[in-house]
Enzyme design. Structure first.
Site, PDB file in Angstrom:
ATOM      1  N   LYS A 111      25.083  -5.530   0.072  1.00  0.00           N
ATOM      2  CA  LYS A 111      26.396  -5.478  -0.004  1.00  0.00           C
ATOM      3  C   LYS A 111      26.671  -4.882   1.702  1.00  0.00           C
ATOM      4  O   LYS A 111      27.839  -4.319   1.992  1.00  0.00           O
ATOM      5  CB  LYS A 111      27.070  -4.335  -1.049  1.00  0.00           C
ATOM      6  CG  LYS A 111      26.554  -5.241  -2.377  1.00  0.00           C
ATOM      7  CD  LYS A 111      26.986  -4.664  -3.504  1.00  0.00           C
ATOM      8  CE  LYS A 111      26.585  -4.718  -4.789  1.00  0.00           C
ATOM      9  NZ  LYS A 111      27.052  -4.495  -5.744  1.00  0.00           N
TER      10      LYS A 111
ATOM     11  N   ARG B 192       0.790  -1.114   0.381  1.00  0.00           N
ATOM     12  CA  ARG B 192       0.002   0.058  -0.075  1.00  0.00           C
ATOM     13  C   ARG B 192       0.554   1.279   0.298  1.00  0.00           C
ATOM     14  O   ARG B 192       0.805   2.130  -0.988  1.00  0.00           O
ATOM     15  CB  ARG B 192      -0.904   0.117   1.288  1.00  0.00           C
ATOM     16  CG  ARG B 192      -2.308   0.569   1.467  1.00  0.00           C
ATOM     17  CD  ARG B 192      -3.201   0.318   2.276  1.00  0.00           C
ATOM     18  NE  ARG B 192      -3.075  -1.206   2.294  1.00  0.00           N
ATOM     19  CZ  ARG B 192      -2.702  -2.450   2.319  1.00  0.00           C
ATOM     20  NH1 ARG B 192      -2.810  -2.787   1.791  1.00  0.00           N
ATOM     21  NH2 ARG B 192      -1.774  -3.429   2.295  1.00  0.00           N
ATOM     22  N   THR B 193       1.609   1.170   1.224  1.00  0.00           N
ATOM     23  CA  THR B 193       2.158   2.785   1.191  1.00  0.00           C
ATOM     24  C   THR B 193       3.414   2.610   0.007  1.00  0.00           C
ATOM     25  O   THR B 193       2.670   3.947  -0.265  1.00  0.00           O
ATOM     26  CB  THR B 193       2.989   2.768   2.452  1.00  0.00           C
ATOM     27  OG1 THR B 193       2.494   2.156   3.618  1.00  0.00           O
ATOM     28  CG2 THR B 193       3.787   4.584   3.185  1.00  0.00           C
TER      29      THR B 193
ATOM     30  N   HIS C  12       4.850   6.924  11.552  1.00  0.00           N
ATOM     31  CA  HIS C  12       4.169   6.419   9.852  1.00  0.00           C
ATOM     32  C   HIS C  12       3.671   7.151  10.149  1.00  0.00           C
ATOM     33  O   HIS C  12       1.855   7.519   9.661  1.00  0.00           O
ATOM     34  CB  HIS C  12       3.341   5.278  10.405  1.00  0.00           C
ATOM     35  CG  HIS C  12       2.871   4.088   8.896  1.00  0.00           C
ATOM     36  ND1 HIS C  12       3.403   5.309   7.658  1.00  0.00           N
ATOM     37  CD2 HIS C  12       2.890   3.161   7.762  1.00  0.00           C
ATOM     38  CE1 HIS C  12       2.081   4.908   6.689  1.00  0.00           C
ATOM     39  NE2 HIS C  12       2.653   3.142   6.960  1.00  0.00           N
TER      40      HIS C  12
ATOM     41  N   ARG D 119      11.391   3.846   4.240  1.00  0.00           N
ATOM     42  CA  ARG D 119      10.667   2.607   4.666  1.00  0.00           C
ATOM     43  C   ARG D 119      12.064   2.333   5.044  1.00  0.00           C
ATOM     44  O   ARG D 119      12.607   1.306   4.312  1.00  0.00           O
ATOM     45  CB  ARG D 119       9.295   1.587   4.351  1.00  0.00           C
ATOM     46  CG  ARG D 119       8.908   0.300   5.387  1.00  0.00           C
ATOM     47  CD  ARG D 119       7.623   0.233   4.799  1.00  0.00           C
ATOM     48  NE  ARG D 119       6.823   0.871   5.359  1.00  0.00           N
ATOM     49  CZ  ARG D 119       5.441   0.271   5.506  1.00  0.00           C
ATOM     50  NH1 ARG D 119       5.310  -0.608   5.780  1.00  0.00           N
ATOM     51  NH2 ARG D 119       4.180   1.353   5.566  1.00  0.00           N
TER      52      ARG D 119
HETATM   53  C1  NCD Z   1       0.808   0.065   8.349  1.00  0.00           C
HETATM   54  C2  NCD Z   1       2.436  -0.447   7.795  1.00  0.00           C
HETATM   55  O1  NCD Z   1       3.313  -0.492   7.382  1.00  0.00           O
HETATM   56  O2  NCD Z   1       2.699   0.055   9.690  1.00  0.00           O
HETATM   57  N1  NCD Z   1       0.326  -0.632   6.676  1.00  0.00           N
HETATM   58  C3  NCD Z   1       0.433   0.376   6.113  1.00  0.00           C
HETATM   59  O3  NCD Z   1       1.403   1.437   6.080  1.00  0.00           O
HETATM   60  N2  NCD Z   1      -0.800   0.460   5.570  1.00  0.00           N
HETATM   61  C4  NCD Z   1       0.102  -1.276   9.025  1.00  0.00           C
HETATM   62  C5  NCD Z   1       0.578  -2.386   9.421  1.00  0.00           C
HETATM   63  O4  NCD Z   1       1.898  -3.196   8.504  1.00  0.00           O
HETATM   64  O5  NCD Z   1      -0.277  -3.033  10.230  1.00  0.00           O
END
Ligand code: NCD
Length: 304
Positions: free
Chosen positions: A80, A51-52, A129, A101
């Site tokens: 590496k 998703r993100t 997040h 991320r």
């Molecule tokens: C969330 C995350 O990555 O923290 N997901 C997301 O970004 N939509 C929630 C999750 O992974 O449960």
């Protein structure tokens, strides 16, 4: 140059502007469809995401920009032994803005210190997040018309869920917010949130183990999945993973206008039978996530 590490990096009035811009994009996406021509977004994902990462990429494409990046640490030079600091210095030569991320808390912050382009924290370990929080706030504001005067229930993995931690931090700045935390004993909110965020700011909260015992009091219900990847012990995960399952029977106890949010991915914590309930807005949330990321990219690139 500005980065986004925490939802608190923006004041509430700056957030208002960001959400106004996101709503304008929602109403008239064509107006913004070429504004990032020639700009490049890098997505550096050291941890799995659908998703993100795709939301960021979709946002950039909808603005007319381009995207490059990697979607897991194994396919990057991290395998590496390259440090995040070196990677971001290199990325700064290839792109105009970067979303990172990382499984380690604070890694995007380290990167931002070495970066010559804006860095967005797209999730760091169990910590924060912020862009999910912007998504959550825009969804609530769009569907309820306000960000104040709510009783919000957060249910599930409140210990490891970074979306929960970010959302609590962000919501305490609005008037008359009351929290109800629903979790098994083992997955309660961390002490630092309880002490440094809630108690320090005199924010009212209650804790429950059973969702049925409090669902009727909620204006908003934020469901979360049990964060398997942060458990040290698989048996413990298996024991807790199906602790909550929101179904039609529980929804029947809720207010007629209570909204159900979920950052997704969902595992078992919301039964698919709830998806058709008008109060279930977790797929609408995904769409708001694209609008808010479009607004964020434009804001950080100072293109308006
Ligand atoms: C969330 C995350 O990555 O923290 N997901 C997301 O970004 N939509 C929630 C999750 O992974 O449960």
């Amino acid at each position: 140059m500005r980065h986004l590490m925490s939802p608190l990096d923006f004041t509430t009035s700056e957030l208002e502007k960001l959400f106004d811009l996101a709503s304008e994009i929602e109403k008239n996406p064509k107006k913004f469809s070429t504004i990032c021509n020639g700009k490049i977004l890098a997505t550096c994902f050291y941890e799995p995401s659908t998703r993100t990462r795709l939301s960021f990429e979709s946002a950039m494409y909808h603005l007319g920009g381009n995207v490059l990046g990697f979607s897991d640490a194994a396919s990057s030079s991290a395998s590496k032994g390259e440090s995040v600091s070196d990677t971001i210095r290199m990325i700064s030569c290839y792109a105009d803005i970067c979303a990172i991320r990382h499984p380690k808390e604070g890694a995007p912050m380290v990167a931002s210190g070495k970066s010559s382009i804006p860095v967005i924290n797209a999730g760091d370990g169990g910590h924060q997040h912020p862009t999910q929080t912007l998504t959550d706030l825009l969804t609530i504001r769009s569907m309820k018309g306000r960000l104040s005067q709510f009783t919000i229930g957060l249910c599930g993995d409140l210990k490891f869920g970074r979306t929960v931690h970010s959302l609590i931090n962000a919501l305490i700045r609005y008037p008359d917010i009351q929290f109800i935390f629903i979790s098994p004993e083992e997955l309660k909110i961390p002490d630092y949130i309880r002490e440094d965020v809630l108690e320090k700011n005199n924010i009212p909260y209650k804790e429950f183990v059973r969702l049925e015992d409090c669902i009727g009091d909620l204006d908003l219900l934020y469901m979360t999945r049990v964060q398997r990847e942060r458990f040290f012990n698989e048996e413990e995960y298996i024991r807790l993973k199906d602790f909550y399952i929101l179904d039609k029977n529980k929804m029947a106890l809720a207010k007629k206008d209570m909204l159900v949010l979920h950052p997704l991915p969902r595992v078992n914590e919301i039964s698919v039978e709830v998806d058709d309930d008008a109060r279930a807005v977790y797929f609408k949330q995904v769409q708001y996530g694209v609008y808010v990321r479009m607004a964020l990219i434009l804001t950080l690139l100072e293109l308006l």
